[in-house]
Design a protein around this motif. Sequence first.
Motif, mmCIF file in Angstrom:
data_model
loop_
_atom_site.group_PDB
_atom_site.id
_atom_site.type_symbol
_atom_site.label_atom_id
_atom_site.label_comp_id
_atom_site.label_asym_id
_atom_site.label_seq_id
_atom_site.Cartn_x
_atom_site.Cartn_y
_atom_site.Cartn_z
ATOM 1 N N GLY A 1 0.835 -1.205 0.000
ATOM 2 C CA GLY A 1 0.000 0.000 0.000
ATOM 3 C C GLY A 1 0.864 1.247 0.000
ATOM 4 N N LEU A 2 0.526 2.177 0.880
ATOM 5 C CA LEU A 2 1.275 3.434 0.916
ATOM 6 C C LEU A 2 2.440 3.400 1.905
ATOM 7 N N ASP A 3 2.749 2.187 2.379
ATOM 8 C CA ASP A 3 3.745 2.090 3.448
ATOM 9 C C ASP A 3 5.110 2.671 3.068
ATOM 10 N N ASN A 4 5.514 2.506 1.793
ATOM 11 C CA ASN A 4 6.799 3.077 1.368
ATOM 12 C C ASN A 4 6.829 4.580 1.609
ATOM 13 N N TYR A 5 5.717 5.229 1.273
ATOM 14 C CA TYR A 5 5.651 6.680 1.449
ATOM 15 C C TYR A 5 5.661 7.054 2.924
ATOM 16 N N VAL A 6 4.869 6.327 3.695
ATOM 17 C CA VAL A 6 4.803 6.607 5.128
ATOM 18 C C VAL A 6 6.183 6.452 5.757
ATOM 19 N N ARG A 7 6.873 5.377 5.359
ATOM 20 C CA ARG A 7 8.216 5.160 5.897
ATOM 21 C C ARG A 7 9.164 6.289 5.523
ATOM 22 N N LEU A 8 9.122 6.700 4.255
ATOM 23 C CA LEU A 8 10.002 7.772 3.802
ATOM 24 C C LEU A 8 9.827 9.030 4.639
ATOM 25 N N PHE A 9 8.580 9.383 4.885
ATOM 26 C CA PHE A 9 8.330 10.663 5.542
ATOM 27 C C PHE A 9 8.430 10.592 7.057
ATOM 28 N N THR A 10 8.251 9.394 7.640
ATOM 29 C CA THR A 10 8.228 9.347 9.106
ATOM 30 C C THR A 10 9.330 8.495 9.721
ATOM 31 N N ARG A 11 9.827 7.499 9.027
ATOM 32 C CA ARG A 11 10.766 6.596 9.699
ATOM 33 C C ARG A 11 12.115 6.489 9.004
ATOM 34 N N ASP A 12 12.430 7.428 8.112
ATOM 35 C CA ASP A 12 13.713 7.366 7.415
ATOM 36 C C ASP A 12 14.457 8.685 7.599
ATOM 37 N N PRO A 13 15.295 8.772 8.653
ATOM 38 C CA PRO A 13 15.979 10.045 8.933
ATOM 39 C C PRO A 13 16.894 10.476 7.790
ATOM 40 N N ALA A 14 17.317 9.525 6.932
ATOM 41 C CA ALA A 14 18.149 9.924 5.799
ATOM 42 C C ALA A 14 17.325 10.649 4.740
ATOM 43 N N PHE A 15 16.008 10.448 4.762
ATOM 44 C CA PHE A 15 15.160 11.142 3.795
ATOM 45 C C PHE A 15 14.569 12.415 4.387
ATOM 46 N N LEU A 16 14.032 12.288 5.601
ATOM 47 C CA LEU A 16 13.491 13.478 6.258
ATOM 48 C C LEU A 16 13.530 13.270 7.768
ATOM 49 N N ASP A 17 14.225 14.151 8.466
ATOM 50 C CA ASP A 17 14.326 14.045 9.921
ATOM 51 C C ASP A 17 13.924 15.385 10.518
ATOM 52 N N LEU A 18 12.706 15.416 11.079
ATOM 53 C CA LEU A 18 12.209 16.666 11.651
ATOM 54 C C LEU A 18 12.435 16.724 13.151
ATOM 55 N N SER A 19 13.071 15.683 13.704
ATOM 56 C CA SER A 19 13.194 15.620 15.165
ATOM 57 C C SER A 19 14.275 16.566 15.687
ATOM 58 N N THR A 20 15.182 16.979 14.815
ATOM 59 C CA THR A 20 16.236 17.886 15.261
ATOM 60 C C THR A 20 15.993 19.269 14.671
ATOM 61 N N PHE A 21 16.740 20.239 15.207
ATOM 62 C CA PHE A 21 16.700 21.539 14.566
ATOM 63 C C PHE A 21 18.112 21.996 14.249
ATOM 64 N N PRO A 22 18.467 22.411 13.048
ATOM 65 C CA PRO A 22 17.561 22.391 11.897
ATOM 66 C C PRO A 22 17.253 20.970 11.448
ATOM 67 N N PRO A 23 16.148 20.779 10.744
ATOM 68 C CA PRO A 23 15.826 19.438 10.257
ATOM 69 C C PRO A 23 16.917 18.947 9.319
ATOM 70 N N SER A 24 16.900 17.669 8.993
ATOM 71 C CA SER A 24 17.905 17.153 8.061
ATOM 72 C C SER A 24 17.265 16.108 7.168
ATOM 73 N N GLY A 25 18.071 15.497 6.334
ATOM 74 C CA GLY A 25 17.567 14.503 5.399
ATOM 75 C C GLY A 25 17.543 15.034 3.981
ATOM 76 N N ALA A 26 17.426 14.087 3.029
ATOM 77 C CA ALA A 26 17.530 14.439 1.609
ATOM 78 C C ALA A 26 16.510 15.500 1.200
ATOM 79 N N LEU A 27 15.265 15.333 1.686
ATOM 80 C CA LEU A 27 14.219 16.261 1.281
ATOM 81 C C LEU A 27 14.538 17.675 1.781
ATOM 82 N N PHE A 28 14.979 17.754 3.029
ATOM 83 C CA PHE A 28 15.327 19.065 3.577
ATOM 84 C C PHE A 28 16.549 19.648 2.866
ATOM 85 N N ASN A 29 17.526 18.807 2.561
ATOM 86 C CA ASN A 29 18.699 19.292 1.824
ATOM 87 C C ASN A 29 18.298 19.871 0.476
#
Lengths: 325, 305
Positions: free
Chosen positions: A75-103
């Motif tokens: 289903g949509l699990d790949n997307y959910v994982r990318l946005f919520t459980r993959d700090p290399a893609f998007l990590d909003l838990s720190t400031f400034p945020p990090s991850g590929a999308l933020f870069n």
Amino acid sequence: MSSTTTPAPRSPAPGPASRPGGRRRQGEKPKWGAVAVFLGPAIVLLAFFLFYPAIYTLRLSLYRGRLGEFTGWVGLDNYVRLFTRDPAFLDLSTFPPSGALFNNLLWIVFYVSGCLFFGLIIAVLAGRVRYEAFIKAVVFVPMAIAATALAVIFLFVYAPDPDIGLLNAILGVANAGPVSWLGQKSTVNYALILVGIWGAVGFATVILSAALKGIPIEIMEAARTDGASEPQIFRRIILPMMRIPISVLAVTLVVNVIKIFDLIYVMTVGGPGTASRVIAFTFYQESLSAGKYGYGAAVAVIMLAILIPVMVFNVRRFRSEDVRS
Amino acid sequence: MTAVQDPLHTGAGVLEGAVKRKPRTAGERVRRALAASPVHLTLWAIAVVWLAPTVGLLVTSFRPQGDILSSGWWTVMSSPSFTLENYQEVLTSQGMFGAFLNSLQIAIPATLFPLLIAALAGYALAWIRFPFRDTVFLLIITLMMIPVQIGFIPLVRALGDAGLTRGFVAVWLAHGAFALPFGIFLLRNFFITLPGSLLEAARIDGASEWKIFRSIVIPLSVPAIASLGIFQFLWVWNDLLMALVFIQNPAANPMTRQIQSLLSQYGTEWHLLAAGAFLLMTVPLIVFFSLQRFFVQGLLAGGVK
């Protein structure tokens, strides 16, 4: 556009008399044979290399997709994982945020504004001197060479060894450094973005300079006669009159940034760690290197989704141009 | 888009009107020189920032390995010593010569093939009447922006299964196909500016579409086709991503991949890297300086790839 284009891009019927293709052949059937010969090869290639793969990838993004096959529906699990459980893609838990999308967001903000800023400065200033062609050629040369070569050039400039790296040699003169520009998370993205800007300013300059020369001299002369200062002329006349070319250029630069890959792959391979990854790098890494095809497909779909507004913008722009002619 | 001026060669700047009037007194001349000096300083600073890194690479590529590691290229004039060894080593033992030939073998067909197909399609979309023609064209404009990545997974599978990623065929096809939307867009927009009466006269004389395309449209469109061709050639020559994805045989690697593998193989062999990168730059630089006019025209006419 020429006067032969008519402002009726929608009408599907084979034709009001004024359309290109010949008014004398009214009532004649479209020459499907010729259409097939001329347009056929392009349509076949586009269908096989763009349409079909796009739909395939869209579907694959909903699967685990081992070996690139439709196995393991998630289903949509790949997307959910990318946005919520993959700090290399998007990590909003720190400031400034990090991850590929933020870069990539950093790239958009700094690369686009940097290119526009330097492009405008060089276009305006070079237009006032005799060696305009020389300056433009100098900043334009990086446009012609490979991102791979650009990357090597700046591997030298950024090298931590002050006997190799120009930047650290300069710092050394001031008794500072050496700094490992590409080796630490806090500087790596900005160092890469500067290389990107260095490479693309020539393009911005050429486009903006052409637009600048399109502004009627009389307007500026009139403003000068009325006592306007050069900065005033820049702000009140040049900038407003160049709004359209600037926005078209900005959109083009955004597209380039979303697709940026070669530079980062050669200079840092996304590192240190995953600190300098961008979307296109993540796609390559996850799907083709790591073999997580479903996950990678989801990244490609996200790239496409980001570019959809740009496509809409371009189609609109084209339509209005067509009507104007 | 209509024909554009070549900005690198049009001397007259917009602001020049104010600058160029002849100064009347010595005082005015001095005042003007002072007022203009920040402009010149800024421009020369820009020139230095844009030249130094490339010049540095060029100088480095001719220095002996020991010198490169012990002193910066900017000190070269204090004890000048140059060598061709770096080039020799990178061309022979590092396989860069083979990679150079591969790059040519990839780039030339991957330029000509989409050029022909885009010209054919551009002609159909400009001058042959058929239903939904404009819809087809809009669709192609939409495709211009699609990230190539969206096609990679199924294409690598399909082309790999067919054995085409061992040689150049897969990369030719992929480059060719991905270049089509932009190429068709550019050429269609150029073709449509050709004088319709000329084509009409040929039609009345009974010329076939192919004959009109071959002997009227193509000869009149040489500048546009050349611009597109130069663009596509440089694009393919400079590309790393598609070569990484669609070539799965080290013997077929183009220069970009060879240089990239130079980086990952050893720590950092600076002397080889400098020579290799400069070799990679030579062809685009030659193309750029000899065909600058077409290059810039294409850039302005098409927006960008």
